[in-house]
Design a protein around this motif. Structure first.
Motif, short mmCIF file in Angstrom:
data_model
loop_
_atom_site.label_atom_id
_atom_site.label_comp_id
_atom_site.label_asym_id
_atom_site.label_seq_id
_atom_site.Cartn_x
_atom_site.Cartn_y
_atom_site.Cartn_z
N LEU A 87 8.04 -8.41 28.14
CA LEU A 87 7.03 -9.06 28.61
C LEU A 87 6.94 -9.31 30.15
CD1 LEU A 87 4.49 -11.01 28.09
CD2 LEU A 87 6.00 -12.91 27.89
N THR A 91 3.59 -7.91 32.34
CA THR A 91 2.96 -9.12 33.13
C THR A 91 2.86 -8.42 34.44
OG1 THR A 91 3.69 -10.93 31.67
CG2 THR A 91 2.87 -11.34 33.84
N ARG A 413 0.31 -6.63 26.45
CA ARG A 413 1.00 -7.82 27.21
C ARG A 413 0.72 -9.14 26.34
NH1 ARG A 413 -0.03 -12.33 29.25
NH2 ARG A 413 -2.32 -12.26 28.64
N ASN A 417 3.70 -11.36 24.74
CA ASN A 417 3.58 -12.53 24.86
C ASN A 417 3.77 -13.39 23.57
OD1 ASN A 417 3.40 -14.98 26.57
ND2 ASN A 417 1.64 -15.35 25.17
#
Length: 478
Positions: A87, A91, A413, A417
């Motif tokens: 993640l 990000t 993403r 998450n």
């Protein structure tokens, strides 16, 4: 029972209660220490030569443990760290590149280029509008250049973190080896090794955060550790974990593998690949997510060069492989870092945008000639074939492909998450269950302390009574 035997029993009970109190005090003192497990003094009966009871003593110190929960904690830690590392990488890519609504997004800059072309197509004689097309084209090329640099910078960062993770793994394995030796020797001698076992468990958890592992305990609390894929990491001695860091990345760079005892477990040539732990997440960022996004950027660059070509030669957009344009539907690795505006076009030669660079589309030099600009806009609206390695639709207009690329990254993403959040919840629950099963409850310890205190008082009173009886016997005898 004679008074001497009774005194011996009372004295042993008194000594045992003192040691039990020491264990309880140890629990209370370390209740908030991470990784500390509740200790219990195991009381056994002393036997005289004739087999009768002769008092009590502390035979050993045990610790609260739940192997099933600990194994689950080790596994959950590995999975959670993998999710977090992956993640974080996605990000960073998203934050650096942006989305379709931001000026730094390739999709947004492409839209600005189309708008500039449309305005110029309506007034081909306006040099100011031509200058805006040049500026938009330069922004488009630099956006792809910068995005490509950002992707490779993220790969470099992931590679550096893999090296740090490998260093941590070797440090934890060295700690485990030292503690394991102490535990095995202590167990053989009957010593209290519970604190060392707590410390070893913490080292195992720290190790599992970096790489997916499995553990097994043999006789004398001897520990064995393998990767989740079955490669031996620790058996009596720690195995070497190696990795050769790559300092500089380009689109064509292939990162090195992490090896355990010489066996590749993470990276391009892994034979017994791990799927969890921080290293697994970092490798997924370095070798999968970032590479796929780089492929998308490279295909955007190829699409631009193709759309603005002039009869098979590079037009407004060029690259080091020019003047020939790249083959249709074929990925050219690193093209996004290589694309540039044709050096023939500058502020003194803006008319080349309208009239052509290698092909003269306007031989009569009409100031109002706009056919070439309209052709370029038409090219941008036509579907192209993109390479399968991009991971998105392989047939689309360049604008749709650029938008799909951003959507792909954001979807990846978001999925990462969600996975990380779910794994965090799971890890918290397992941690809480393990703590409840093995940790110290102050209320319970204080209750046990009161019981020991009452027992201690009763034992002390018994000794006092025996002492009085002996004094009376001595008076009678003498």
């Amino acid at each position: 029972m004679s008074l001497s035997v009774a005194l011996q029993v009372a004295q042993s009970a008194l000594s045992t209660r003192q040691k039990e109190t020491a264990v309880l005090s140890r629990n209370i003192t370390n209740a908030t220490q991470e990784g500390y497990t509740r200790k219990t003094a195991l009381v056994s009966t002393l036997h005289s030569s004739d087999g009768s009871g002769g008092g009590v003593y502390i035979s050993s110190i045990s610790r609260a443990t739940d192997q099933a929960l600990f194994s689950s904690l080790v596994s959950s830690t590995s999975v959670g760290e993998r999710s977090e590392a992956y993640l974080d990488g996605l990000t960073q890519l998203s934050a650096t590149i942006g989305d379709t609504d931001q000026d730094i997004s390739p999709a947004a800059v492409l839209g600005e280029l189309e708008s500039a072309l449309q305005a110029y197509g309506a007034m081909p004689s306006d040099s100011v509008l031509a200058g805006q097309v040049l500026t938009a084209a330069q922004n488009m090329a630099s956006t792809l250049n910068d995005a490509s640099s950002a992707v490779q910078a993220e790969r470099e960062a992931a590679d550096a973190e893999i090296a740090q993770s490998v260093e941590t793994i070797n440090e934890q394995l060295a700690i485990i080896e030292e503690l394991n030796d102490e535990i095995v020797r202590g167990t053989e001698l009957g010593s209290d090794v519970t604190d060392a076992m707590d410390a070893r468990d913490q080292a195992v958890l720290a190790l599992s955060a970096e790489i997916g592992i499995k553990t097994q305990t043999r006789e004398n609390n001897d520990l064995i550790i393998t990767t989740e894929s079955g490669v031996m990491m620790f058996e009596t001695t720690a195995r070497s974990v190696t990795f050769e860091q790559t300092d500089t990345y380009s689109a064509s760079t292939i990162g090195n593998s992490v090896r355990v005892d010489g066996v590749p477990v993470a990276g391009p040539d892994s034979r017994m690949e791990i799927s969890n732990g921080r290293i697994a997440g970092l490798v997924a960022v370095r070798d999968e997510a970032a590479v796929t996004y780089q492929n998308q950027l490279d295909e955007m660059a190829r699409g631009l060069i193709t759309a603005f070509q002039e009869s098979g030669n590079a037009g407004i957009f060029s690259y080091s492989g020019g003047p020939a344009i790249p083959a249709s539907g074929t990925l050219v690795s690193g093209l996004a870092a290589d694309i540039e505006v044709n050096s023939a076009i500058d502020t003194d030669h803006l008319d080349l945008i309208r009239d052509g660079i290698t092909v003269d589309y306007n031989p009569d030099d009409y100031a109002s000639y706009g056919d070439r600009i309209q052709d370029l806009l038409g090219n941008l609206d036509q579907s192209m074939t993109f390479d399968l390695e991009t991971g998105v639709d392989t047939t689309a207009t360049l604008s749709d492909f650029a938008a799909s690329s951003v959507s792909w990254l954001e979807a990846a993403r978001q999925n990462a998450n969600n996975t990380a959040e779910n794994q965090s919840i799971t890890l918290n629950r397992v941690t809480e269950s393990f703590s409840n099963a093995t940790g110290v409850n102050i209320d319970e310890e204080m209750q046990s302390m009161l019981e020991i205190e009452r027992s201690y008082t009763a034992t002390a009173k018994l000794i006092s009574t025996i002492d009085e009886m002996l004094d009376q016997l001595l008076e009678i005898a003498g």
